[in-house]
Every structure is written in structure tokens, then in C-alpha cells.
Scaffold this active site. Structure first.
Site, mmCIF file in Angstrom:
data_model
loop_
_atom_site.group_PDB
_atom_site.id
_atom_site.type_symbol
_atom_site.label_atom_id
_atom_site.label_comp_id
_atom_site.label_asym_id
_atom_site.label_seq_id
_atom_site.Cartn_x
_atom_site.Cartn_y
_atom_site.Cartn_z
ATOM 1 N N CYS A 1 0.865 -1.186 0.000
ATOM 2 C CA CYS A 1 0.000 0.000 0.000
ATOM 3 C C CYS A 1 0.900 1.234 0.000
ATOM 4 O O CYS A 1 1.609 1.492 0.986
ATOM 5 C CB CYS A 1 -0.897 -0.026 1.228
ATOM 6 S SG CYS A 1 -1.943 1.428 1.336
ATOM 7 N N GLU B 1 -10.614 -0.074 -5.223
ATOM 8 C CA GLU B 1 -9.607 -0.878 -4.516
ATOM 9 C C GLU B 1 -10.116 -2.249 -4.095
ATOM 10 O O GLU B 1 -11.122 -2.357 -3.384
ATOM 11 C CB GLU B 1 -9.123 -0.132 -3.266
ATOM 12 C CG GLU B 1 -7.865 0.642 -3.524
ATOM 13 C CD GLU B 1 -7.188 1.084 -2.234
ATOM 14 O OE1 GLU B 1 -6.849 0.232 -1.400
ATOM 15 O OE2 GLU B 1 -7.029 2.301 -2.069
ATOM 16 N N CYS C 1 -5.112 6.113 -4.248
ATOM 17 C CA CYS C 1 -4.385 4.847 -4.122
ATOM 18 C C CYS C 1 -2.954 5.087 -4.606
ATOM 19 O O CYS C 1 -2.735 5.428 -5.772
ATOM 20 C CB CYS C 1 -5.063 3.768 -4.957
ATOM 21 S SG CYS C 1 -4.192 2.202 -4.896
HETATM 22 N N1 LIG Z 1 -6.093 -2.614 -1.816
HETATM 23 C C1 LIG Z 1 -4.815 -2.905 -2.377
HETATM 24 C C2 LIG Z 1 -3.656 -2.552 -1.505
HETATM 25 C C3 LIG Z 1 -3.700 -1.132 -0.998
HETATM 26 C C4 LIG Z 1 -3.344 -0.083 -2.046
HETATM 27 C C5 LIG Z 1 -3.240 1.259 -1.403
HETATM 28 N N2 LIG Z 1 -4.379 1.939 -0.997
HETATM 29 C C6 LIG Z 1 -2.169 2.162 -1.982
HETATM 30 O O1 LIG Z 1 -2.139 3.346 -1.606
HETATM 31 O O2 LIG Z 1 -1.312 1.680 -2.716
HETATM 32 C C7 LIG Z 1 -4.693 -4.390 -2.740
HETATM 33 O O3 LIG Z 1 -5.138 -5.262 -1.976
HETATM 34 O O4 LIG Z 1 -4.106 -4.662 -3.788
#
Ligand SMILES: N[C@@H](CCC[C@H](N)C(=O)O)C(=O)O
Length: 257
Positions: free
Chosen positions: A74, A188, A198
């Protein structure tokens, strides 16, 4: 047991932070992690992050999505964790930490966190989208206009559909503002909804737009629903190296639950 927590946000991607240097947090309690992230019954967040000791580095990052499951990298969470580590006195302006996708360097100055992301050597190009992994998997789809898009419905269809299926992917819809600026809205995985930002997503978009020749800049501005981010990189024989995600990371409140 009462749990002390801290809430941080990076361009509106928000996280429950827990200082787990004493290893007191039950990592197997998926339901409790999901409860802590629940916006109606719990604290409310897109994810939960543990700050843990590391034998050789400044700290270790352990990331869970809002559904309670541990997930891949993340980017915004990593930036918020750097701010948290500074507030705890674990680091000063520089950090080196381990996350699920490897080692990350970071810098923090006046609330702006620069986080080095992994090198990207593969960008898959299809007729109407691109797919790449920037620590987490990202589908990137170029659209003329995204302001009126139903991101949740369109994103879920792609996330659960072939070829991603159950493992899924994050889904980014992108429109061009000008040669060095793009607007991005992201669905997401693990939150199963649109988030306001994200970090690994905008990193994927910046690289994909460069590969598509939609920009010739190596410092790209990304306008997301929760604010503004930047991504910079070098290109070495088609490999994106020295990739940095840059933007604000802010303490919101702390409490016990
Ligand atoms: N939800 C994503 C991981 C989190 C991504 C995040 N919010 C970011 O800022 O990169 C997943 O499970 O792939």
C-alpha cells in the site's frame, strides 16, 4: 483488551495505525481487523497497518485491507507509516523499512512523504487497458471523462472478471488533464469500493501513461479525489527505476477501542 490506535490519511486514503513493536496485536483475528476498519461499527479506514521492529532496518510494515485480510503493498499506507514512525520517534527525516514487496527508502519533510517504490520491468499492454504490478496489481484504463463514472459498479465488474477472477486487481480509470497531469479514480480490491486515493495505483498510472506516450515527463502529477500526488521515475532500457511516490501524509486522531 483495550487497543490504542492512531488514525492517519494520505490524500484521503485512510488507515488505522498500530504500534506493534511489542507484538501484542493478534494478526490472525481477521474479523477484529475488519471491525476496526468498519466505518459504522468501528474506527473507520481503508486499511490497518502495523509498525513492527526489524532486526536491521528502521521498522517493518504489515498491511491489511479493510476486509481484514493481509494484502500486497500500500503506497499511501507506506507514506502514512513513515509519518507515524516519525511521530513515535522511531525515525527522523529518513527511513528504510521492509514491506511485503521488499525494501523501501523514504524521506519526510514538512508533512510531505517521498516513498521509493519497487522497480517495474513489465507493463502489459492490451487493446483498451494496461496491467502492471507496482507492489500491488493494477488495471489501468484510459477514459475521455471519468467525473460521472460509477466507479464501484464498473470497477467491481473488472476486479471480479476474467482474467483477474477471485485474486482480483485494483482498477484505475484515468483521464488526461495535460501533458504532465492526469486525473485518476480507483476501485480498490479489499475495500471493494472507490477510495479517495491509491498510491500504488497512481504509480501504475504514471508509468502506464509514460509507456503509452501520453506523457514524455518523468515527473507526473496525479489528481485524485482526495488531493494531489506526484510520481517520478527514471527509465533504463525499458525498466522503470528510482520510482518515487510523493505527497502529504497527515495525523488525524488517536484513541483506544
Ligand atoms: N487494496 C490494495 C492494496 C492497498 C493499495 C493502497 N491503498 C495504496 O495506496 O497503494 C490491494 O489489496 O491490492
Amino acid at each position: 483488551m483495550q487497543q490504542t490506535f492512531y488514525k492517519y490519511q494520505g490524500t484521503g486514503n485512510d488507515f488505522v495505525m498500530i504500534d506493534n513493536r511489542q507484538q501484542t496485536f493478534d494478526k490472525n483475528d481477521t474479523k477484529r481487523i475488519a471491525f476496526l476498519c468498519d466505518r459504522r461499527f468501528g474506527i473507520g479506514a481503508d486499511g490497518l497497518i502495523l509498525l513492527e521492529n526489524h532486526p536491521d532496518l528502521d521498522f517493518k510494515m504489515v498491511y491489511y485491507n479493510a476486509d481484514g485480510n493481509e494484502s500486497t503493498m500500500c503506497g499511501n499506507g507506506g507514506r502514512c507509516l513513515v509519518a507515524f514512525a516519525k511521530d513515535l520517534g522511531v525515525i527522523k527525516e529518513h527511513a528504510v523499512f521492509e514491506a511485503i514487496d521488499g525494501l523501501h527508502h523514504a524521506e519526510i519533510n514538512n508533512g510531505i512523504v517521498k516513498l521509493q517504490m519497487m522497480d517495474v520491468d513489465t507493463v502489459e499492454q492490451y487493446e483498451n487497458h494496461m496491467f502492471l504490478n507496482t507492489g500491488s496489481p493494477h488495471h489501468v484504463q484510459f477514459e475521455e471523462k471519468i467525473e460521472d463514472f460509477d466507479i464501484k459498479t464498473k470497477g467491481a465488474k473488472i476486479r471480479y472478471g476474467a482474467p483477474y477472477n477471485q485474486e482480483g486487481t485494483n482498477v484505475n480509470f484515468v483521464s488526461k488533464v495535460n501533458n504532465d497531469t492526469f486525473r485518476v479514480r480507483t476501485y480498490e480490491r479489499g475495500v471493494e469500493d472507490e477510495t479517495l486515493s491509491c498510491g500504488t495505483g497512481v504509480t501504475a498510472v504514471a508509468i502506464a501513461m509514460n509507456r503509452l506516450k501520453e506523457t514524455d515527463e518523468t515527473l507526473v502529477n496525479l489528481n485524485v479525489e482526495g488531493g494531489k500526488l506526484q510520481v517520478s521515475f527514471d527509465i533504463d532500457n525499458g525498466v522503470y527505476k528510482n520510482v518515487w511516490l510523493i505527497g502529504p501524509a497527515t495525523y488525524v486522531f488517536k484513541g483506544t477501542i
